[in-house]
Structure formats: C-alpha cells, structure tokens
Scaffold this active site. Structure first.
Site, PDB file in Angstrom:
ATOM      1  N   HIS A   1      -4.950   2.988  -6.380  1.00 16.62           N
ATOM      2  CA  HIS A   1      -5.666   3.150  -7.651  1.00 16.62           C
ATOM      3  C   HIS A   1      -4.680   3.192  -8.818  1.00 16.62           C
ATOM      4  O   HIS A   1      -4.884   2.550  -9.844  1.00 16.62           O
ATOM      5  CB  HIS A   1      -6.455   4.471  -7.664  1.00 16.62           C
ATOM      6  CG  HIS A   1      -7.580   4.563  -6.674  1.00 16.62           C
ATOM      7  ND1 HIS A   1      -7.750   5.646  -5.850  1.00 16.62           N
ATOM      8  CD2 HIS A   1      -8.602   3.717  -6.394  1.00 16.62           C
ATOM      9  CE1 HIS A   1      -8.830   5.468  -5.099  1.00 16.62           C
ATOM     10  NE2 HIS A   1      -9.361   4.304  -5.407  1.00 16.62           N
TER      11      HIS A   1
ATOM     12  N   LYS B   1     -21.588   7.473  -0.541  1.00 17.24           N
ATOM     13  CA  LYS B   1     -20.434   8.173   0.040  1.00 17.24           C
ATOM     14  C   LYS B   1     -20.584   9.674  -0.106  1.00 17.24           C
ATOM     15  O   LYS B   1     -20.976  10.158  -1.163  1.00 17.24           O
ATOM     16  CB  LYS B   1     -19.138   7.748  -0.679  1.00 17.24           C
ATOM     17  CG  LYS B   1     -18.690   6.339  -0.382  1.00 17.24           C
ATOM     18  CD  LYS B   1     -17.356   6.073  -1.072  1.00 17.24           C
ATOM     19  CE  LYS B   1     -16.918   4.629  -0.905  1.00 17.24           C
ATOM     20  NZ  LYS B   1     -15.808   4.297  -1.815  1.00 17.24           N
TER      21      LYS B   1
ATOM     22  N   ARG C   1      -8.814  -5.367  -2.377  1.00 18.21           N
ATOM     23  CA  ARG C   1      -7.743  -5.274  -1.380  1.00 18.21           C
ATOM     24  C   ARG C   1      -7.739  -6.463  -0.442  1.00 18.21           C
ATOM     25  O   ARG C   1      -6.733  -7.069  -0.177  1.00 18.21           O
ATOM     26  CB  ARG C   1      -7.900  -3.989  -0.546  1.00 18.21           C
ATOM     27  CG  ARG C   1      -7.453  -2.759  -1.257  1.00 18.21           C
ATOM     28  CD  ARG C   1      -7.908  -1.530  -0.550  1.00 18.21           C
ATOM     29  NE  ARG C   1      -9.353  -1.516  -0.419  1.00 18.21           N
ATOM     30  CZ  ARG C   1     -10.068  -0.470  -0.065  1.00 18.21           C
ATOM     31  NH1 ARG C   1      -9.477   0.635   0.250  1.00 18.21           N
ATOM     32  NH2 ARG C   1     -11.377  -0.535  -0.001  1.00 18.21           N
TER      33      ARG C   1
ATOM     34  N   SER D   1      -9.007   5.867   0.031  1.00 16.43           N
ATOM     35  CA  SER D   1      -9.150   7.328  -0.087  1.00 16.43           C
ATOM     36  C   SER D   1      -9.571   7.922   1.257  1.00 16.43           C
ATOM     37  O   SER D   1      -9.104   8.993   1.655  1.00 16.43           O
ATOM     38  CB  SER D   1     -10.199   7.690  -1.142  1.00 16.43           C
ATOM     39  OG  SER D   1      -9.795   7.249  -2.407  1.00 16.43           O
TER      40      SER D   1
HETATM   41  O1  PNS Z   1     -14.752   3.726  -5.473  1.00 15.64           O
HETATM   42  P1  PNS Z   1     -16.141   3.225  -5.143  1.00 15.64           P
HETATM   43  O2  PNS Z   1     -16.893   4.231  -4.295  1.00 15.64           O
HETATM   44  O3  PNS Z   1     -16.129   1.858  -4.522  1.00 15.64           O
HETATM   45  O4  PNS Z   1     -16.900   3.098  -6.547  1.00 15.64           O
HETATM   46  C1  PNS Z   1     -18.267   2.742  -6.603  1.00 15.64           C
HETATM   47  C2  PNS Z   1     -18.867   3.180  -7.933  1.00 15.64           C
HETATM   48  C3  PNS Z   1     -18.748   4.690  -8.108  1.00 15.64           C
HETATM   49  C4  PNS Z   1     -18.135   2.478  -9.073  1.00 15.64           C
HETATM   50  C5  PNS Z   1     -20.379   2.742  -7.923  1.00 15.64           C
HETATM   51  O5  PNS Z   1     -21.024   3.391  -6.862  1.00 15.64           O
HETATM   52  C6  PNS Z   1     -21.080   3.050  -9.232  1.00 15.64           C
HETATM   53  O6  PNS Z   1     -20.946   2.300 -10.195  1.00 15.64           O
HETATM   54  N1  PNS Z   1     -21.831   4.167  -9.268  1.00 15.64           N
HETATM   55  C7  PNS Z   1     -22.595   4.552 -10.442  1.00 15.64           C
HETATM   56  C8  PNS Z   1     -24.061   4.135 -10.257  1.00 15.64           C
HETATM   57  C9  PNS Z   1     -24.265   2.674 -10.650  1.00 15.64           C
HETATM   58  O7  PNS Z   1     -24.048   2.262 -11.787  1.00 15.64           O
HETATM   59  N2  PNS Z   1     -24.710   1.862  -9.679  1.00 15.64           N
HETATM   60  C10 PNS Z   1     -25.047   0.453  -9.953  1.00 15.64           C
HETATM   61  C11 PNS Z   1     -24.044  -0.514  -9.378  1.00 15.64           C
HETATM   62  S1  PNS Z   1     -24.643  -1.107  -7.836  1.00 15.64           S
END
Ligand code: PNS
Length: 158
Positions: free
Chosen positions: A17, A41, A90, A128
C-alpha cells in the site's frame, strides 16, 4: 488541482500500500487515503486504528492525507470534489474484482475514473490478510509492513 483518492480496507496498511501511496503522490497534487468499510471482509483492526497506523507512515508526504468514511466511495468523492480513484493491481487474480468495482463506481457516477497502478514486483505477493496470518502465528513481518509499525501490528494481532 488534480485530486485522487486511494481507497481500501487497509486492515492493516502494508508496504505494498505504502509503495502505491508514494508513487501516486507524485502523480497527483493531492492524494487522500480513504479507509472504507468492505462489507465482504471481516476486519481485525477497527477503522480508527487503521487510520492511526496510516497517519504514522504518511507524515513525510506533504500532499497525502488519510480519512475514514462509512458509505459509498462515490459519495465520499463527491463530498470532497475528487474525480480519480487510484487502485493497486498485484496480479491477474486482482483484475476481475477490481474491474467489477471500477465499472460499478463508473455506473454510479460516470464522471469518476479508476486508474490502476501495478504493484512493484517485490510486493506482488503481499496482502493485509497474509500479514495478519503470519503475525498471528508468531512469524516475522519485517519488510512486509512499514518498520515503525512492525511491533505495534505484531503485538496487536497476537
Ligand atoms: O482494500 P479493499 O478491501 O479491496 O477495498 C475495497 C473498498 C473498501 C475500496 C470497497 O469495498 C469500497 O469501495 N467500499 C465502500 C462501499 C462502496 O462504495 N461500494 C461500491 C463499490 S462496489
């Protein structure tokens, strides 16, 4: 001024990150690291802890800040006048999930673009969840997370 958001769970932040943060900070005038809830998650660190860990390692970047937000990324972006989403890729295995999110965000608001940055090869295996797993069973996480967080994360995970 070109602003971007680097969203994620950051549970916890890893060197992968931080590598994206450092490189993206050179491409945009202002970069906001946004700790968001990923409903798929189960988190280990609470959101405030994640923000605190990130704060400790971004102090050296003048144009980077960190915040948390509970809601849609698009809503956060509109509230803060940000049009670009930065995500790290990645491997091919990330692509399907990231493409789906990028398309969904673009469907929700067509003014938003997702820009993908390739993770540096040395961090391509890093996540993570892997960090948490190694730390939980007493393995060494040096080189996987920023040096100043190694002890904090190891203790907290155990
Ligand atoms: O590090 P991650 O878990 O891959 O990040 C995912 C994240 C947190 C960016 C995604 O789940 C997110 O944007 N969550 C907020 C809710 C949202 O806007 N969802 C719509 C996109 S599908």
């Amino acid at each position: 001024m070109k602003k971007a958001v680097y969203p994620g769970s950051f549970d916890p932040i890893t060197n992968g990150h931080l590598d994206i943060i450092e490189r993206a900070s050179k491409l945009f005038d202002e970069l906001t690291v946004a700790v968001l809830v990923n409903p798929d998650k189960k988190g280990m660190f609470d959101i405030d802890e994640r923000v605190e860990l990130i704060k400790k390692v971004i102090a050296q970047y003048d144009n980077v800040n960190v915040v948390s937000f509970n809601g849609l990324l698009i809503d956060f972006m509109n509230k803060n006048d940000i049009d670009v989403i930065v995500k790290g890729l990645r491997a091919v295995s990330d692509f399907e999930y990231e493409l789906q999110m990028a398309l969904m965000n673009n469907k929700l608001d067509a003014t938003k673009e997702t820009v993908f940055m390739m993770t540096s090869a040395k961090y391509s295996f890093l996540s993570s969840s892997a960090v948490k797993q190694v730390a939980k069973f007493g393995g060494c996480i040096e080189g996987l997370v920023p040096d100043e967080l190694v002890e904090l994360i190891s203790k907290r995970v155990k």
